[in-house]
Write an enzyme that holds these catalytic residues in place. Structure first.
Site, PDB file in Angstrom:
ATOM      1  CD  GLU A 135      77.563  67.353  35.044  1.00  0.00           C
ATOM      2  OE1 GLU A 135      76.963  67.507  33.969  1.00  0.00           O
ATOM      3  OE2 GLU A 135      77.180  67.853  36.108  1.00  0.00           O
ATOM      4  CG  HIS A 169      70.142  62.837  43.556  1.00  0.00           C
ATOM      5  ND1 HIS A 169      70.730  63.681  42.646  1.00  0.00           N
ATOM      6  CD2 HIS A 169      68.793  63.011  43.422  1.00  0.00           C
ATOM      7  CE1 HIS A 169      69.792  64.357  41.993  1.00  0.00           C
ATOM      8  NE2 HIS A 169      68.611  63.971  42.441  1.00  0.00           N
ATOM      9  CG  ASP A 188      80.793  67.533  31.533  1.00  0.00           C
ATOM     10  OD1 ASP A 188      80.044  66.573  31.750  1.00  0.00           O
ATOM     11  OD2 ASP A 188      80.405  68.719  31.570  1.00  0.00           O
TER      12      ASP A 188
END
Length: 406
Positions: free
Chosen positions: A300, A270, A257
């Protein structure tokens, strides 16, 4: 009883080949398939050559007759090159015209009375092209042989039919001119029709299989990173776990993560977040073995399955964490922190993927609470997925929940 005229049979064969060739050229343009265009053009050239040869015969003159035969051999070379193009290889231009050049040289240099020898050379050239086409299809091993055998058998049978009467006429009845001009002429015409129709079915079978494979790949691949998506990852891992279970070997799962990913999107936009995801996917793939499975399972979050013990998995996870931390991403606003938290869980042979993911997710939560940018190994597997779901629900309702975007 009506007998089939050989000229009629050849005209029917050429009309069938021309129709199939036009159809393949049309679909080749519709589907933007260079291989179909090659195949279709080869059929059209061959059909035109045989049709003119059959209809005009000796009235063509020696030079035009020779040219038509040369065009027919070029068509055979195009069929071979179509198989090369279909499998992603470049056309072999010298090989495309070599058969035609060999035929022209044979007719020019040989005695005009040596008709049997010219027939042997012509049949041999076509048979060589058929063998090259079969070889090209045989060496493509991405499909099982049980599904690919028609693509291999069809050109082999074509070459055998061409060579059989030559061998019989040469060794058994070399002086019987009627033998080569009666029954085998009709056999060739019928075989040409069957070969043309059968080959087109094989071609469209191969094209269809490739299209289905492409759609299946797209459905199991993450378009941004090129890694497996959750569905593709689960299917691939299921096969690996089953294979390792048969050998009695353990497997290890890790969940990655990216830390503070939402803040990266908020600060740099983004596009920068997408670049971060692609960078991390590259780091993961470059630090895993080719036999390891990895994928992006959402946002993610990434995951990997390794056929190894938990201890080995922890070492690999630490290597990924260090490589990502030192990747040194810099944007206009300054350097970007690239850290990742990793949860690792291992289990004995045959442990289900969902159980391993549940345990690794718990370890990942501990890594987040422990300060991020670290690797945590699960102490034990959950007793059941239901218990893990209850524990996850309790974590979400706790005063300090796990950040959903951190």
């Amino acid at each position: 009883m009506m007998s089939l005229d050989s000229i009629t049979l050849y005209l029917v064969a050429t009309m069938v080949a021309a129709l199939l060739g036009a159809m393949m050229v049309f679909f080749g343009r519709q589907e933007n398939s260079p291989a179909l265009k090659w195949w279709g053009t080869a059929y059209l050239l061959g059909a035109a050559s045989v049709a003119l040869w059959t209809a005009a015969g000796d009235r063509l003159g020696p030079h035009l007759y020779l040219a038509l035969n040369a065009v027919g051999f070029v068509a055979c070379g195009m069929v071979w090159n179509a198989a090369r193009v279909f499998h992603g290889r470049k056309p072999n231009w010298p090989g495309l015209v070599l058969g035609a050049l060999a035929w022209v040289a044979a007719v020019t240099l040989l005695d005009p009375e040596a008709s049997m020898l010219r027939m042997i050379i012509g049949a041999g050239i076509v048979s060589v092209y058929a063998a090259l086409t079969a070889s090209e299809l045989w060496t493509e091993r991405r499909k099982s042989l049980q599904r690919r055998w028609p693509a291999f058998v069809m050109p082999v049978m074509h070459g055998c039919v061409l060579m059989l009467p030559v061998l019989i006429g040469s060794f058994l009845r070399p002086h019987d001119a009627g033998f080569s001009q009666s029954i085998w002429v009709k056999v060739f015409a019928v075989e040409l029709i069957l070969y043309a129709v059968g080959t087109v079915f094989v071609i469209f079978m191969l094209v269809s299989e490739r299209t289905v494979t492409a759609h299946r790949t797209a459905a199991s691949t993450d378009p941004l990173t090129g890694m497996l998506n959750r569905r593709g990852f689960s299917e691939a891992c299921g096969r690996v776990i089953e294979r390792e279970a048969k050998a009695g070997r353990p497997v290890t799962v890790m969940i990655f993560d990216i830390d503070h990913f939402k803040s990266i999107n908020d600060r740099f936009g983004h596009p920068a977040g997408d670049e971060m995801l692609k960078l991390f996917s590259t780091v993961v793939v470059s630090n895993l073995r080719i036999t390891d499975m990895s994928g992006r399972i959402g946002g993610e979050e990434f995951a990997a399955l390794l056929p190894c013990s938990l201890e080995e998995g922890v070492l690999v996870a630490e290597r990924v964490r260090e490589a990502f931390e030192t990747s040194g991403v810099v944007v206009d606003e300054g350097p970007v922190d690239t850290t990742v938290s990793i949860g690792v869980a291992g289990g004995p042979a045959g442990t289900e993927l969902e159980v391993l993911l549940a345990s690794a997710d718990t370890a990942l939560y501990q890594a987040k609470r422990g300060g991020r940018n670290r690797v945590e190994a699960a102490e034990e597997l959950p007793l059941s997925l239901e218990n893990w779901r209850r524990q996850s629900a309790a974590r979400i309702s706790a005063p300090q929940p796990r950040p959903a975007t951190a």
